[in-house]
Design an enzyme around this catalytic site. Structure first.
Site, PDB file in Angstrom:
ATOM      1  N   SER A 103      -6.411  13.561  -7.754  1.00  0.00           N
ATOM      2  CA  SER A 103      -5.813  14.294  -6.632  1.00  0.00           C
ATOM      3  C   SER A 103      -6.022  15.802  -6.757  1.00  0.00           C
ATOM      4  CB  SER A 103      -4.315  13.987  -6.549  1.00  0.00           C
ATOM      5  OG  SER A 103      -4.107  12.604  -6.406  1.00  0.00           O
TER       6      SER A 103
HETATM    7  N1  SAM Z   1      -2.952   9.666 -10.274  1.00  0.00           N
HETATM    8  C1  SAM Z   1      -4.377   9.639 -10.345  1.00  0.00           C
HETATM    9  C2  SAM Z   1      -4.939  10.740 -11.213  1.00  0.00           C
HETATM   10  O1  SAM Z   1      -4.140  11.527 -11.763  1.00  0.00           O
HETATM   11  O2  SAM Z   1      -6.157  10.771 -11.388  1.00  0.00           O
HETATM   12  C3  SAM Z   1      -5.044   9.643  -8.986  1.00  0.00           C
HETATM   13  C4  SAM Z   1      -4.795   8.371  -8.291  1.00  0.00           C
HETATM   14  S1  SAM Z   1      -5.982   7.883  -7.091  1.00  0.00           S
HETATM   15  C5  SAM Z   1      -5.663   9.030  -5.821  1.00  0.00           C
HETATM   16  C6  SAM Z   1      -5.190   6.348  -6.610  1.00  0.00           C
HETATM   17  C7  SAM Z   1      -5.345   5.265  -7.630  1.00  0.00           C
HETATM   18  O3  SAM Z   1      -4.505   4.168  -7.257  1.00  0.00           O
HETATM   19  C8  SAM Z   1      -6.753   4.697  -7.744  1.00  0.00           C
HETATM   20  O4  SAM Z   1      -7.196   4.804  -9.056  1.00  0.00           O
HETATM   21  C9  SAM Z   1      -6.578   3.229  -7.341  1.00  0.00           C
HETATM   22  O5  SAM Z   1      -7.433   2.342  -8.010  1.00  0.00           O
HETATM   23  C10 SAM Z   1      -5.122   2.987  -7.720  1.00  0.00           C
HETATM   24  N2  SAM Z   1      -4.488   1.828  -7.068  1.00  0.00           N
HETATM   25  C11 SAM Z   1      -4.640   1.400  -5.794  1.00  0.00           C
HETATM   26  N3  SAM Z   1      -3.878   0.311  -5.584  1.00  0.00           N
HETATM   27  C12 SAM Z   1      -3.237   0.037  -6.743  1.00  0.00           C
HETATM   28  C13 SAM Z   1      -2.305  -0.965  -7.153  1.00  0.00           C
HETATM   29  N4  SAM Z   1      -1.890  -1.915  -6.320  1.00  0.00           N
HETATM   30  N5  SAM Z   1      -1.851  -0.933  -8.428  1.00  0.00           N
HETATM   31  C14 SAM Z   1      -2.273   0.046  -9.292  1.00  0.00           C
HETATM   32  N6  SAM Z   1      -3.156   1.013  -8.963  1.00  0.00           N
HETATM   33  C15 SAM Z   1      -3.626   1.022  -7.704  1.00  0.00           C
END
Ligand code: SAM
Length: 220
Positions: free
Chosen positions: A61
Site C-alpha cells: 500500500s
Molecule cells: N498489507 C500489505 C502490505 O503491507 O504489503 C498489502 C496488502 S495488499 C494491498 C492485499 C493483500 O490481501 C494481498 O496480498 C492479497 O493476496 C491479500 N488477500 C486477499 N484476500 C485475502 C484473504 N481472503 N485472506 C488473506 N489475504 C487476502
C-alpha cells in the site's frame, strides 16, 4: 537532481506531509525500511508516496494510506492484532513496532507465494513478534482470537461477521468496504454487542478473496 538522490530514502519528506499523525505512528514508520519489503529493482521508489507492485499481481500500500490507517487503529504496547492481507509484510512490520515485543501481530495471507515473500521480508527486517499465516482471512483467524485490533488491507464487499465476533470488547476494526472500483474506509468500535461505525473517506484497494470476499474470475 539525480533521480536516486531525489527519491531514495527520503522518509522525513514523507512525514512532513502528515502533521496530524500521532508521534508513535511516525516513529514506527521511521523504524521500518520499506525497501526491504519490495523487489530490489523498485528500491529507488521505496519512499514515493504510491502503492508499488509485489509478486502475484498484488500491491504494497501507499505510505500515506498505511500511516493514516495505523493512526486510526490506535495500537498500544502489548496488544494482539489481526491483519487480513499480509502482502509484503510491511504493514505488519510497522504494527510490530507499535505493539512492542510484549504484543503480537498475526497477519493472514491467502496467496502462497506472498506468504513466503512476507515471511522472508519479516526475517530480513529481524522482526520476531509477527506471525504470517497462510489462510482465508475473510473468515478471520479463530485460533488466536480475540483481538484488540483487526485491520484488513484488501477491499471487502461487506464486513464479515467473523471479524466482528473475533474482536474484543472495546476493540477497533478497520477495513475498506465497497465494490471493486472504490471503497470507503470503515472504522468499527465494539462496545459489548454494539458496533459503532465511522466512515473515513474513499480508497482503492485490491480485492479481498476467499469465502466472504469478491468472487473473481480466474485468469485464462
Ligand atoms: N498489507 C500489505 C502490505 O503491507 O504489503 C498489502 C496488502 S495488499 C494491498 C492485499 C493483500 O490481501 C494481498 O496480498 C492479497 O493476496 C491479500 N488477500 C486477499 N484476500 C485475502 C484473504 N481472503 N485472506 C488473506 N489475504 C487476502
Amino acid at each position: 537532481m539525480e533521480l536516486k538522490k531525489r527519491y531514495a530514502g527520503d522518509k522525513e519528506a514523507l512525514l512532513r506531509r502528515w502533521p496530524d499523525i500521532e508521534k508513535k505512528v511516525k516513529n514506527a514508520f521511521l523504524k521500518v525500511p520499506r525497501e526491504l519489503f519490495i523487489e530490489k529493482e523498485l528500491a529507488i521508489h521505496a519512499y514515493d508516496d504510491t502503492p508499488l507492485p509485489i509478486p502475484a499481481d498484488q500491491t504494497i500500500s501507499q505510505p500515506t494510506t498505511v500511516i493514516r490507517m495505523l493512526n486510526e487503529l490506535d495500537l498500544k504496547k502489548g496488544q494482539k492484532v489481526l491483519e487480513i492481507g499480509a502482502g509484503s509484510g510491511y504493514n505488519a512490520a510497522i504494527m510490530s513496532k507499535l505493539v512492542g515485543n510484549e504484543g503480537k501481530v498475526i497477519s493472514i495471507e491467502i496467496i502462497p507465494e506472498l506468504v513466503k515473500f512476507a515471511k522472508d521480508n519479516i526475517k530480513k527486517a529481524k522482526i520476531t513478534n509477527v506471525k504470517i499465516v497462510k489462510a482465508d482471512g475473510s473468515k478471520g483467524y479463530l485460533k488466536e482470537k480475540p483481538y484488540d485490533r483487526i485491520i484488513c488491507t484488501a477491499a471487502s464487499p461487506k464486513i464479515p461477521k467473523a471479524w466482528k465476533e473475533q474482536l474484543k470488547n472495546g476493540g477497533i476494526l478497520l477495513t475498506p468496504v465497497g465494490d471493486l472500483y472504490g471503497q470507503v474506509m470503515v472504522k468499527v468500535k465494539r462496545i459489548n454487542k454494539n458496533y459503532e461505525i465511522d466512515e473515513l473517506g474513499h480508497y482503492l484497494f485490491v480485492p479481498l478473496r476467499g469465502k466472504h470476499g469478491f468472487k473473481l474470475k480466474k485468469k485464462k
